[in-house]
Design a protein around this motif. Structure first.
Motif, short mmCIF file in Angstrom:
data_model
loop_
_atom_site.label_atom_id
_atom_site.label_comp_id
_atom_site.label_asym_id
_atom_site.label_seq_id
_atom_site.Cartn_x
_atom_site.Cartn_y
_atom_site.Cartn_z
N VAL A 153 1.25 -1.43 -0.11
CA VAL A 153 -0.04 -0.16 -0.19
C VAL A 153 0.69 1.50 -0.16
CG1 VAL A 153 -1.88 1.29 1.12
CG2 VAL A 153 -1.67 -1.46 0.67
N GLY A 154 0.62 2.32 -1.27
CA GLY A 154 1.39 3.18 -0.91
C GLY A 154 0.82 4.54 -0.72
N TYR A 155 1.42 5.28 0.05
CA TYR A 155 0.71 6.66 0.71
C TYR A 155 2.22 7.83 1.37
CZ TYR A 155 -2.23 8.74 3.59
OH TYR A 155 -3.00 9.96 4.14
N LEU A 200 7.38 10.29 -5.50
CA LEU A 200 7.23 11.52 -6.15
C LEU A 200 7.20 11.58 -4.72
CD1 LEU A 200 7.22 14.64 -7.79
CD2 LEU A 200 4.33 13.46 -7.38
N HIS A 201 6.40 11.31 -3.54
CA HIS A 201 6.08 12.01 -2.38
C HIS A 201 8.10 11.10 -1.71
CE1 HIS A 201 2.28 12.47 -3.31
NE2 HIS A 201 2.49 12.93 -2.66
N GLY A 202 8.20 10.26 -2.18
CA GLY A 202 9.82 9.99 -1.69
C GLY A 202 11.29 11.04 -1.62
N GLU A 211 7.23 0.48 -10.29
CA GLU A 211 5.99 0.75 -9.70
C GLU A 211 6.16 2.40 -9.71
OE1 GLU A 211 2.41 2.27 -9.71
OE2 GLU A 211 3.17 0.53 -11.06
N ASP A 212 5.85 3.22 -9.69
CA ASP A 212 5.91 4.24 -8.07
C ASP A 212 5.08 4.48 -7.51
OD1 ASP A 212 3.54 4.75 -10.23
OD2 ASP A 212 4.63 7.35 -10.99
N LEU A 213 3.60 3.81 -7.90
CA LEU A 213 2.25 3.83 -6.91
C LEU A 213 1.85 5.40 -6.99
CD1 LEU A 213 3.06 0.98 -3.99
CD2 LEU A 213 1.43 1.46 -5.60
N GLU A 214 2.22 6.46 -7.54
CA GLU A 214 1.31 7.22 -7.54
C GLU A 214 0.56 7.89 -8.84
OE1 GLU A 214 2.53 10.11 -5.90
OE2 GLU A 214 5.06 9.39 -5.15
N VAL A 215 -0.23 6.48 -8.49
CA VAL A 215 -1.89 6.30 -9.13
C VAL A 215 -2.85 7.27 -8.31
CG1 VAL A 215 -2.05 4.67 -7.82
CG2 VAL A 215 -3.70 5.06 -9.71
N TYR A 252 17.45 13.02 -5.22
CA TYR A 252 17.17 12.12 -4.27
C TYR A 252 17.85 13.08 -2.91
CZ TYR A 252 15.01 8.61 -6.11
OH TYR A 252 13.36 7.49 -6.58
N LEU A 253 16.81 13.40 -2.26
CA LEU A 253 17.50 14.97 -1.32
C LEU A 253 17.70 13.76 0.00
CD1 LEU A 253 14.21 17.02 -0.93
CD2 LEU A 253 16.48 16.96 -2.20
N SER A 254 18.13 12.46 -0.18
CA SER A 254 18.66 11.72 0.35
C SER A 254 19.82 11.69 0.49
CB SER A 254 18.68 9.58 -0.06
OG SER A 254 19.32 9.92 -0.98
N GLU A 255 20.31 12.53 -0.27
CA GLU A 255 22.37 13.10 -0.13
C GLU A 255 21.97 14.24 1.00
OE1 GLU A 255 24.28 11.70 -2.15
OE2 GLU A 255 22.83 10.42 -3.39
N PHE A 256 21.22 14.85 0.95
CA PHE A 256 21.39 15.65 2.26
C PHE A 256 21.92 15.37 3.16
CE2 PHE A 256 18.44 18.46 -0.63
CZ PHE A 256 20.05 20.14 -0.27
N ASN A 257 21.92 13.50 4.07
CA ASN A 257 21.41 13.07 4.73
C ASN A 257 22.78 13.18 5.40
OD1 ASN A 257 18.98 11.98 4.07
ND2 ASN A 257 18.81 12.30 6.69
N PHE A 258 23.81 13.80 3.98
CA PHE A 258 25.12 12.52 3.99
C PHE A 258 26.28 14.07 4.04
CE2 PHE A 258 23.70 8.68 2.71
CZ PHE A 258 24.75 8.03 3.28
#
Length: 790
Positions: free
Chosen positions: A283-285, A316-318, A340-344, A620-626
């Motif tokens: 379930v994508g949320y 997208l929300h990731g 799948e992107d689950l942005e349906v 991907y903004l995960s780079e900001f964590n580093f």
């Protein structure tokens, strides 16, 4: 002139009018009529273009007839349209009863052939079904009220016309069932025991709908603030829930999941299938990270474990979630998720928002009725029509990713990732590190506070010392005056008193922090001491992280605004407004970038400085964590290096592409089986009712044609997959129909071959006409495929 037949038992002639193809405007006084074809035309226009209201349609009819428009005509056509919808829904109910599909949950559990029509002996998928859920506040409903109070502080009393009808049918879950999942009602569920609240999650400050204080509020004149919906990955509707006088509250998610999972479990038991599912339910949320903790605490937890519920975040929300959330919930790292992107939900609501101008001022019944009819039309005329196109598109995309496998292998060898298993190990290491560093140690926080308080105290004392020295020098003999104007500080009497009060306050703060740190007065820190320098590094690191947070937030806004500019339905003025906002946002990003670089340069050792191109490349903004990390031992880890992280992303894309191919093979076989068995079943039911109830048989045939008209297109599209570059011939057996686990049969009636039967009960087609029909369908299918995007 055509003469309308009159029936003896028809007091007001309504039956006579309807049987003759006309709809009355008033059941008691019929001075005017409208033809079925006119109302049917409006209905289909409204389904295709929901922005089209009744009034512009009536105005167009008046223009065609050369008559003046009158307001009462809209009211009359509206009444006739209500009657038409009621007749259509009545016919659909009779057809469903004849088909054995009139249970309350049948549509929800059998709507999507690719997701729900299991085939005997098919491959077992790690994730048996993928859903998307989300709220949409565009489909509000305005509540009619009396004028507000004289002071304007309170709304007037409600003045809605009483209407006890419940619209929406099985497309809507009733409010009574939803309210049971409000947290204040959890104690009523048998067997549920309260659990402690989980600690605050890192993303809570980023998402307003994670805060109950925001979702509990009401919105003025609106009694319905939108809808909460669920859809399978092919855009077939699961169910809708009205968000009544609240925002996107957690109770809507819990009620929807409970409704679907409970019905699925009961259906498996009825069919004699295994009680527990073989694969998980994905379930994508957009706020799955926060809702997972809510589900664990709620009465839904037991059912969620039995149904193997797995919460995920769409791609997208990731973007707006931190790295720890992505490692746990992002589809890229979840086994069996495919590409799948689950942005349906975003795609569905972008189209359904066209209903808002028409339904906003409708009554409760008519609003639900309009939304349900739109969903029915979209499921059967749009989502089903696009099924094979979806499959072909994803198959091409997956083959394209797999075709890059050699380049990806070279990249992995270049960064030293020789064993694929190391990628999973490194992800686990990264997740363990981020989990252990979610909170700053309390001692470090106290030291930072003490460093700042002590610095402010010394600064205040220095200003007081300079002010007192200036006062003494100016009050002495002129011969003794030798004032250094650079260090001169003149304060008024009031300013001097304020500074003295500030000194006393800061001194109390310093003494309080010294007690928490266990320091005696003679152990107070001195400038450039070891403890002072260590605390200064902590403060500089905190300032650096704050600058990185600001830069990240502006980059998130930029990404979402760019995506909004490409959403269908965004008008010219809105795009211009977004474009202007983007220019201002870019200036703010540049300013935040300068602030970040200044803070990065102040660290020891200095951190990497960024430029505008680096920000553009942070997809991907995960780079900001580093970027926030300043420990050298962490930055030396292989999973913290940008090149390794990019190579790992490519590796996981390859893995997900292989999973997508397997899922598509299952969906192809399900669709082919569904089409074959549905055509046979409808032909059998039509044959059974043809002799004793020919009108019903004809309506059953029409009901079957709603979807079967697209079957030839599906078969042609699916056959084209086998000609794609990269297709494996050994997979050709997936392109043959199997035996459906949910196959329906008619008791005591032999299953009829749909092609041999000739389904239209009103036409006894010859073999020649059947052949011509088949050729026409094939020709139409080929033309449809030719118009598909490459």
């Amino acid at each position: 002139m055509y003469e309308i037949p009159v029936f003896t038992s028809d007091t007001y002639n309504n039956t006579s009018y309807v049987r003759s193809g006309y709809l009355p405007f008033n059941p008691l006084l019929n001075k005017s009529l409208v033809s079925f074809q006119t109302i049917e035309l409006y209905h289909h226009l409204f389904m295709r273009c929901p922005r089209l209201g009744i009034q512009p349609f009536v105005r167009a009819l008046c223009d065609l007839q050369g008559v003046r428009f009158k307001n009462n005509l809209s009211v009359q056509i509206s009444a006739a349209y209500d009657l038409y919808i009621r007749l259509v829904e009545g016919v659909r109910l009779k057809v469903r009863q004849a088909l054995g599909r009139d249970s309350s949950n049948w549509r929800m559990l059998n709507n999507c052939p690719c997701c729900q029509y299991e085939v005997v002996g098919e491959l077992e998928l790690a994730i048996r079904m993928l859903l998307g859920i989300d709220g949409n506040n565009s489909l509000k409903r305005f509540q009619r009220r009396e004028p507000p109070s004289e002071d304007g502080k309170s709304l007037g009393p409600e003045k809605e016309r009483e209407d006890n009808r419940i619209g929406g049918g099985d497309y809507f879950l009733q409010p009574e069932a939803v309210d049971l999942w409000d947290e204040s009602q959890w104690h009523k569920w048998p067997g549920w025991t309260p659990k402690e609240r989980s600690p605050k999650i890192p993303c809570e400050d980023r998402w307003s709908n994670l805060k109950e204080s925001n979702t509990n509020r009401t919105f003025g004149h609106f009694d319905v603030n939108g809808i909460f919906g669920g859809f399978c990955r092919h855009s077939f509707t699961i169910v809708f829930l009205d968000m009544i006088r609240t925002g996107e509250h957690s109770k809507y998610m819990l009620a929807l999941l409970n409704h679907f999972m409970s019905a699925s479990r009961e259906d498996r038991q009825r069919l004699g299938l295994p009680k527990n599912p073989s694969g998980s339910l994905g379930v994508g949320y957009d706020i799955a990270c926060g809702m997972t903790a809510k589900i664990i605490r709620s009465p839904l937890n037991d059912l969620a474990q039995k149904e193997r519920l797995s919460m995920m975040i769409g791609l997208l929300h990731g973007y707006a979630h931190n790295r720890l959330c992505q490692l746990s919930f992002l589809l890229l790292y979840i086994q069996g998720a495919g590409i799948e992107d689950l942005e349906v939900c975003e795609r569905y609501f972008a189209q359904s928002n066209a209903l808002a101008p028409v339904t906003q001022y409708m009554g409760r019944f008519r609003r639900r009725q309009a939304i349900a009819n739109y969903a029915y039309h979209r499921d059967n005329m749009e989502s089903y029509h696009n099924l094979s196109r979806f499959i072909v598109s994803n198959y091409k995309q997956a083959l394209g990713i797999l075709s890059r496998s050699r380049n990806t292998a070279c990249t992995l060898r270049a960064v030293g990732l020789l064993d694929v298993k190391n990628a999973a190990v490194w992800l686990d290491e990264e997740k363990a590190y981020l989990e252990s560093h979610q909170d700053i140690p309390e001692e470090d926080t106290t030291k930072s506070s003490y460093y700042l308080a002590l610095g402010k105290l010394w600064e205040c004392q220095d200003e007081l010392r300079r002010a007192r020295s200036t006062f003494r020098m100016e009050s002495g003999p002129p011969s003794e005056l030798n004032i250094d104007h650079a260090n001169q500080l003149v304060l008024t009497e009031r300013q001097m008193v304020n500074k003295q009060e500030m000194e006393a306050k800061l001194l109390l703060d310093v003494q309080s922090l010294e007690e928490r740190l266990g320091l005696r007065r003679d152990q107070r820190w001195k400038r450039d001491s070891e403890a002072w320098n260590s605390a200064r590094e902590l403060v500089q690191t905190a300032k650096y992280r704050k600058a990185a947070d600001k830069l990240e937030g502006l980059t998130v806004a930029r990404i979402f605004e760019l995506s909004k500019m490409n959403v269908a339905g965004t008008g010219y003025k809105m795009r211009q407004h977004i474009g202007d906002a983007m220019k201002k946002c870019s200036k703010a990003i540049l300013s935040a970038l300068e602030e970040y670089n200044a803070c990065a340069a102040s660290l020891k050792p200095p951190r990497k400085l960024l430029d505008w191109d680096d920000i553009l490349n942070y997809t991907y903004l995960s780079e900001f964590n580093f970027l926030r990390e300043s420990r050298a031992d962490i930055l030396d880890k292989p999973w913290a290096k940008p090149a390794v992280r990019e190579a790992m992303s490519e590796l996981f894309k390859l893995i997900r592409a292989g999973e997508e191919i397997n899922r598509l093979h299952v969906e192809i076989k399900r669709l082919l089986t569904y089409m074959k068995e549905e055509e046979e079943y409808f032909a059998t039911v039509v044959r059974r009712h043809r002799d004793n109830d020919e009108p019903l048989a004809y309506q059953i045939w029409l009901h079957g044609r709603e979807r079967s008209r697209f079957n030839e297109v599906h078969r042609t599209r699916l056959k084209s997959i086998q000609k794609l570059k990269g297709f494996t011939v050994s997979n050709s057996h997936f392109f043959q129909p199997g035996i459906g686990a949910r196959r329906q049969t008619v008791d005591g009636t032999e299953v009829v071959d749909a092609e041999a039967e000739g389904q239209n009960p009103n036409n006894e087609n010859s073999d020649e006409s059947e052949t011509e029909d088949e050729e026409d369908e094939r020709t139409e299918a080929i033309l449809t495929i030719a118009n598909d995007p490459v």
